[in-house]
Motif scaffolding. Sequence first.
Motif: not given
Length: 277
Positions: A103-128
Amino acid sequence: MPILETTNLSTDVVALDKAQCITAGAALHERYAAADPFPHIVLDDFVDADVLRRLAAEWPETSPDRTYYDRSQERLKYEWQPHDVKTPGLRAFLAEMNAEPMVRFIESLTGIKKLIADPYYVGAGLHETKRGGHLGVHADFNIHKGMDLLRRVNLLIYLNDDWLPEWNGDLELWSTDMKERRLSVPPKLGRAVIFNTDLDSFHGVPDVIACPPERSRRSIALYYYTSPVDGLANVPKRTTVFRPRPGTADKPDREVARRHFVNDWVPPALLRALKRH
């Protein structure tokens, strides 16, 4: 050397260093912010290739009763969330991609602060996506309904060793007016694509996958959110919006377009009454 160094704690677990993640993200921020057609970055050797090969070896089988997307806009696309995955390596890796160092990497990369990861992985996870499948060009849903959060960033990590160009499968990024494809990204092993998810961040895998029957296009997807200070009352709520490419036979999703029109223009009191009947 990988962009993000991992510590191999065992054969099943990897860990990221928070300080190294923050430094790596900050070093790439200007490149990310200046990218066309919207803020994004393509990173080769994002994570150690041997780690990803080990994870690919744990990939779940697609059983005959496993549901998948099968319509004009998206076909033969499978998803697994962590609770669907029985192997420890993949579960641990998905958890690490939602942990503070990433999360800190993504914040530093994008400049978007206070990011929140999704514990439910809605639409996320493994894609094939199997041979014959595709994912039309689209802008992603923007609201996490379960947590009332605004979607801001996608992270895609590819696990396809020796992927050939003639198999298609490139991720395409399109101009915000959908007039021109600006970038094609082959899904090679170890490559990551990170991008802002705005209402006009159009992307997809629209060309039909033509890999051998025993192969498939595999990726790990993570999404990151923020909680707007003023809430979501004035944010237009969107499900995934598919857009046809100019000069193609791509089909628009007219049902979604109709739903968005109704939600935007019908007065809330009338809309609530209609939903009750």
